[in-house]
Design a protein around this motif. Structure first.
Motif, PDB file in Angstrom:
ATOM      1  N   ALA A  64      14.765  14.567 111.229  1.00 36.21           N
ATOM      2  CA  ALA A  64      15.396  14.191 109.957  1.00 36.21           C
ATOM      3  C   ALA A  64      14.788  12.911 109.395  1.00 36.21           C
ATOM      4  CB  ALA A  64      16.895  14.025 110.149  1.00 36.21           C
ATOM      5  N   GLY A  65      14.368  12.026 110.265  1.00 33.16           N
ATOM      6  CA  GLY A  65      13.684  10.797 109.849  1.00 33.16           C
ATOM      7  C   GLY A  65      14.437   9.976 108.829  1.00 33.16           C
ATOM      8  N   ASP A  66      13.768   9.623 107.746  1.00 25.01           N
ATOM      9  CA  ASP A  66      14.336   8.726 106.738  1.00 25.01           C
ATOM     10  C   ASP A  66      15.457   9.353 105.904  1.00 25.01           C
ATOM     11  OD1 ASP A  66      12.632  10.452 105.335  1.00 25.01           O
ATOM     12  OD2 ASP A  66      12.120   8.927 103.853  1.00 25.01           O
ATOM     13  N   LEU A  67      15.750  10.623 106.117  1.00 20.21           N
ATOM     14  CA  LEU A  67      16.895  11.226 105.424  1.00 20.21           C
ATOM     15  C   LEU A  67      18.205  10.617 105.915  1.00 20.21           C
ATOM     16  CD1 LEU A  67      15.942  15.018 105.292  1.00 20.21           C
ATOM     17  CD2 LEU A  67      15.660  13.276 103.519  1.00 20.21           C
ATOM     18  N   LEU A  68      18.146   9.965 107.084  1.00 18.34           N
ATOM     19  CA  LEU A  68      19.332   9.333 107.664  1.00 18.34           C
ATOM     20  C   LEU A  68      19.417   7.850 107.301  1.00 18.34           C
ATOM     21  CD1 LEU A  68      19.180  11.043 111.159  1.00 18.34           C
ATOM     22  CD2 LEU A  68      20.731  11.571 109.282  1.00 18.34           C
ATOM     23  N   SER A  69      18.861   7.477 106.177  1.00 17.23           N
ATOM     24  CA  SER A  69      18.885   6.079 105.740  1.00 17.23           C
ATOM     25  C   SER A  69      19.956   5.870 104.669  1.00 17.23           C
ATOM     26  CB  SER A  69      17.509   5.675 105.211  1.00 17.23           C
ATOM     27  OG  SER A  69      17.163   6.454 104.090  1.00 17.23           O
ATOM     28  N   ALA A  70      20.210   4.605 104.376  1.00 15.49           N
ATOM     29  CA  ALA A  70      21.221   4.247 103.374  1.00 15.49           C
ATOM     30  C   ALA A  70      20.965   4.968 102.056  1.00 15.49           C
ATOM     31  CB  ALA A  70      21.214   2.739 103.155  1.00 15.49           C
ATOM     32  N   GLY A  71      22.042   5.489 101.481  1.00 14.33           N
ATOM     33  CA  GLY A  71      21.927   6.181 100.201  1.00 14.33           C
ATOM     34  C   GLY A  71      21.544   7.639 100.323  1.00 14.33           C
ATOM     35  N   LYS A  72      21.322   8.090 101.550  1.00 11.83           N
ATOM     36  CA  LYS A  72      20.970   9.500 101.757  1.00 11.83           C
ATOM     37  C   LYS A  72      22.046  10.133 102.631  1.00 11.83           C
ATOM     38  CE  LYS A  72      16.099   9.012 100.795  1.00 11.83           C
ATOM     39  NZ  LYS A  72      14.739   9.320 101.211  1.00 11.83           N
ATOM     40  N   ILE A  73      21.704  10.644 103.799  1.00 11.46           N
ATOM     41  CA  ILE A  73      22.691  11.284 104.668  1.00 11.46           C
ATOM     42  C   ILE A  73      23.480  10.203 105.409  1.00 11.46           C
ATOM     43  CG2 ILE A  73      23.050  12.802 106.642  1.00 11.46           C
ATOM     44  CD1 ILE A  73      20.549  14.354 105.754  1.00 11.46           C
TER      45      ILE A  73
END
Length: 102
Positions: A64-73
């Protein structure tokens, strides 16, 4: 591209024999139509063979990588199985304490 579709594409690198990604955002506080913040993933792959549960989750997080960053997931529920463990159904998600009241 939606976050859901991006997540599905990224999880393909784990060679799933079954993959279900469910957007559960509507059951959480602060929901508005089109919001993508909370997901449930059910994934079955031989890539998980010999791995402990935490190691399976780490593989999903890495994909998932950066999809789990603030504003995303914001939240990702993971149900990761090898084919011999898969019963055809993942557990139901619990109700969110901050879910919109109907």
């Amino acid at each position: 591209m939606s976050l859901e579709q991006e997540l599905i594409e990224r999880l393909q690198q784990l060679n799933p024999t079954h993959l279900a990604v469910v957007n559960e955002s509507a059951g959480h506080g602060g929901y508005f139509p089109g919001k993508e913040s909370h997901f449930k993933v059910s994934i079955v792959s031989e890539d998980f063979a010999g791995l402990r549960l935490v190691q399976r989750h780490q593989k999903v997080y890495a994909a998932a990588g950066d999809l789990l960053s603030a504003g995303k997931i914001h939240a990702l529920a993971i149900h990761a199985y090898i084919p011999t463990e898969w019963t055809g159904q993942a557990p139901e998600s619990p109700e969110c304490a901050h879910a919109p009241k109907t």
